[in-house]
Each structure stands twice: as C-alpha cells, then as structure tokens.
Design a protein around this motif. Structure first.
Motif, mmCIF file in Angstrom:
data_model
loop_
_atom_site.group_PDB
_atom_site.id
_atom_site.type_symbol
_atom_site.label_atom_id
_atom_site.label_comp_id
_atom_site.label_asym_id
_atom_site.label_seq_id
_atom_site.Cartn_x
_atom_site.Cartn_y
_atom_site.Cartn_z
ATOM 1 N N TRP A 266 0.946 -1.169 -0.141
ATOM 2 C CA TRP A 266 0.005 0.070 0.109
ATOM 3 C C TRP A 266 0.904 1.405 -0.055
ATOM 4 C CZ3 TRP A 266 -5.368 -0.355 1.921
ATOM 5 C CH2 TRP A 266 -6.366 0.728 1.720
ATOM 6 N N GLY A 267 0.884 1.816 -1.278
ATOM 7 C CA GLY A 267 1.605 3.050 -1.373
ATOM 8 C C GLY A 267 2.655 3.145 -2.603
ATOM 9 N N ILE A 324 -1.029 -7.150 4.258
ATOM 10 C CA ILE A 324 -0.606 -5.941 3.231
ATOM 11 C C ILE A 324 0.673 -5.117 3.947
ATOM 12 C CG2 ILE A 324 -1.619 -3.721 2.406
ATOM 13 C CD1 ILE A 324 -4.198 -5.014 2.785
ATOM 14 N N LEU A 325 1.775 -4.874 2.983
ATOM 15 C CA LEU A 325 2.774 -3.899 3.577
ATOM 16 C C LEU A 325 2.719 -2.751 3.458
ATOM 17 C CD1 LEU A 325 5.641 -6.410 2.137
ATOM 18 C CD2 LEU A 325 4.462 -6.501 4.313
ATOM 19 N N VAL A 326 2.559 -1.698 4.167
ATOM 20 C CA VAL A 326 2.411 -0.422 4.299
ATOM 21 C C VAL A 326 3.824 0.306 4.080
ATOM 22 C CG1 VAL A 326 1.543 1.611 5.500
ATOM 23 C CG2 VAL A 326 0.415 -0.610 5.741
ATOM 24 N N TYR A 345 -2.021 -5.972 8.702
ATOM 25 C CA TYR A 345 -1.212 -4.751 7.986
ATOM 26 C C TYR A 345 0.219 -4.545 8.693
ATOM 27 C CZ TYR A 345 -5.862 -3.646 6.588
ATOM 28 O OH TYR A 345 -7.243 -3.672 5.924
ATOM 29 N N ARG A 346 1.122 -4.393 7.885
ATOM 30 C CA ARG A 346 2.663 -4.317 8.552
ATOM 31 C C ARG A 346 3.403 -3.267 8.017
ATOM 32 N NH1 ARG A 346 7.657 -6.760 7.329
ATOM 33 N NH2 ARG A 346 6.595 -8.271 5.780
ATOM 34 N N ALA A 347 4.023 -2.389 8.422
ATOM 35 C CA ALA A 347 4.793 -1.338 8.208
ATOM 36 C C ALA A 347 6.021 -1.636 7.815
ATOM 37 C CB ALA A 347 4.732 -0.074 9.208
ATOM 38 N N GLY A 351 14.434 -1.797 8.080
ATOM 39 C CA GLY A 351 15.056 -2.597 7.264
ATOM 40 C C GLY A 351 14.104 -3.667 6.747
ATOM 41 N N GLY A 352 12.620 -3.552 6.913
ATOM 42 C CA GLY A 352 11.588 -4.644 6.473
ATOM 43 C C GLY A 352 11.786 -5.117 4.807
ATOM 44 N N VAL A 353 11.510 -6.170 4.701
ATOM 45 C CA VAL A 353 11.324 -6.714 3.463
ATOM 46 C C VAL A 353 9.834 -7.152 3.087
ATOM 47 C CG1 VAL A 353 13.568 -7.674 3.777
ATOM 48 C CG2 VAL A 353 11.730 -9.039 4.433
#
Length: 353
Positions: A266-267, A324-326, A345-347, A351-353
């Motif tokens: 999302w974005g 859903i990756l924010v 939902y995960r921001a 260093g997120g993947v």
C-alpha cells in the motif's frame, strides 16, 4: 574533491513519482546511478553520480500527499510554526508545486506569493518561474518545502535565494531526514531525484543563526528556520562523519523467505517504487500495488511496470488474513482503518522486506 562513499545502486528510475501509461513505457523509463557520498570538505551528503540534465518534470509527475489525513495534519502543524515565526506578511514559497501548502497559509490570513515553473493552476499570485534577484521582490520570509533535496548544489542555491531576497529575512526549510533513513535502515528511501540527504547538524553548519531546528512527521523530515543573513558555507568536522548501519540492505535469505507469499503493498509513491524495484531484483517481486491517489490509479510504476490500483479493487481479491505491507509507517493506522479488520497490516521500516 574528496568523498567518502556510503552507498551505491545502479539503474534507478530518474523519477520515482512519474506515472506511465503502459508497462513497456514504465520499464523503459530514464534511469541513473546512485553513489551516495559524504563530501570531505563540507560534510554534506549527496549523490555523486547525479546528472541534473536528466531532470525534466512534467504533468505525469504525481507526488500529491494531501489526500492523507495524516499528512494534512502535518501541514497544519508546519503552518502553525511558519506563521508563528515568519509572520503573515510578505511571504514567498519557492517551489510551491500545486500550491497545497500555500493555499493553507492563505486561508489562515497570510499574504503570500508562490514561484514554481511547473505550477498548473490559475492563481495570479503564483508565478510560473524561478525566484531570482532581478524580480526585485523582498520577502520577510521564504518557504522552501521539499525542494532543497532536489538541487544539485544546495548551498549555492541558498546563497542565490539570499541574494534574491537582499540577504535578509528568514527561511523555512523542510527536507527528508537522513538520520531517520539510517536509524530505520530505510533502504527504500534513497532515490535518484534526491541528490542531497540532510541531518540537523548540516543546518547548524550552514546557518550561523537558526530560530528553529527539529524533526517532524514522526522524525522523517527536518524542519529548519534560519536567518538568511547568517548563511555560510559549511565545513566538515570529523565528529560529523556519517556511518551506514550494517547490514543496511536485507540479507538475501530475508527476501527469499517471502518468495511463496503474494506481496501486496500500500503506497505507490517513492518508497513503494524503490521497494518494488529491489524486491524484483532479489527475485521476490511485488504482486499488487494499492494507492488512494486517483491520478496514480490505472497507471504504472517506474522501472517495475507494476499497475497502481484503487484499494477496493485489490482488497476485493484478497483472502481474509492476507498481509498488506504499508510503505510508510506514518500511514499505518489510517490505512488499517480504510482497509478494515479483514487483513493484516505491517509497516515497512527498520530494514523490512
């Protein structure tokens, strides 16, 4: 010139916010290399591979953030700060874009003029040109929001603005915060468009006198009010050396761990473009892109050619419990409220993947 190289990537899209009408056009977008360095003379951080001749903005460039309630609240807080310290009379916004912030200040009683060669509206107080000395305009306060990171020689540019304003007055500057990028290992926040990356310490060395120095938008931006009469060329200090955290990019196994899961983000703005590009290069491409901006929907992202879709289009296809990756953690709660409780939902930060 002596530089310390900090980070590099090849073949990044020149405009991460330019939208394209087809997959082929998006994949064939203009590209440039990233060589992030710290100048050993000034201590400033920039892309040494930047080529300003590649930068040609047009109406296909979409960077409107005002559709978000979170971002609008940020602008309200900045408007409070600007009007409190710069006053309401004789303001000039340099690089006012679509005049979203300018209009907000004017509604609060500010006497303000805007300058932007790419302005598309019909406001007679906004000039479609750059702010230069021969205009004869003297402002009590200049406003420079998200412009300085795009300028090839930012200190020289500030000196030109000071000269155009008679070497007097105050200036409000807002730019992305390099420290936030490093603290969060936000590898998706280095862009070709952003030739410069600033820290608060840089502005302490650029201005002899500041009225305000701080971070805003949950630490992602720097907010600075400086006295143009105190402008000076910064000098590097050894204690001000930039250190890139290790590892900065995720390890290959971190990408591959998600290979069997359909990735929905999302974005469809800057962070989403670079995140998608490096995910594709790692062999774990993004599947769907959501964005609330109707001018992005139905268009394609630079480099990957991913189609941007409206929330209702994508959410209707997802199974209950889908992740859903924010792309920006600032919008996490806003997006969770829009998307509803059916999904996870995960921001993407740290260093997120």
């Amino acid at each position: 010139m002596e530089y310390l190289e900090l980070y590099r990537q090849d073949e990044f899209p020149v405009f991460q916010n330019r939208m394209y009408d087809s997959v082929a056009e998006a994949r064939g977008c203009p590209r440039g290399d990233i060589r992030i360095v710290q100048d050993a003379e000034t201590g400033l951080v920039h892309n040494a591979a930047f080529d300003p001749s590649l930068m040609h903005y047009d109406s296909a460039y979409q960077n409107e953030q005002g559709l978000s309630a979170q971002f609008d609240a940020h602008l309200d807080r900045i408007a409070d700060l600007v009007l409190a310290l710069l006053g309401t009379e004789g303001l000039v916004e340099v690089g006012c874009g679509k005049a979203l912030f300018l209009d907000k200040l004017r509604r609060r009683g500010a006497d303000i003029t805007g300058f932007d060669p790419a302005y598309e509206g019909d406001d007679p107080t906004i000039l479609r040109r750059v702010f230069v000395e021969d205009l004869g305009i003297r402002s009590r306060g200049l406003i420079l929001r998200h412009v300085l990171e795009h300028i090839d020689d930012p200190v020289a540019f500030l000196f030109r603005l000071a000269a155009a304003n008679g070497h007097q007055g105050l200036i409000y500057i807002e730019v992305p915060c390099l420290d936030w990028i490093l603290e969060n290992r936000a590898w998706f926040d280095f862009f070709y468009e952003h030739v410069n990356y600033f820290r608060l310490s840089d502005f302490r060395r650029i201005f002899g006198r500041t009225l305000y120095l701080g971070r805003s938008f949950n630490g992602q931006y720097l907010t600075v009010i400086g006295d143009l009469a105190s402008l000076r060329r910064p000098a590097f200090h050894p204690d001000d050396k930039v250190v890139i955290p290790e590892p900065f990019l995720p390890e290959p196994h971190a990408f591959s761990a998600n290979a069997e899961r359909q990735t929905v983000i999302w974005g469809g703005a800057s962070k989403g473009v670079i995140f998608s590009l490096l995910r594709e290069r790692a062999g774990t491409p993004v599947a769907r892109v959501i964005d609330i901006n109707p001018r992005k929907q139905g268009k394609y992202l630079a480099a990957t050619g991913l189609k941007v879709e409206a929330p209702q289009t994508v959410l209707g296809d997802l199974a209950e419990g889908a992740e859903i990756l924010v792309m920006n953690p600032n919008y996490l709660e806003e997006i969770r409220e829009m998307g509803g409780p059916k999904f996870q939902y995960r921001a993407i930060n740290d260093g997120g993947v």
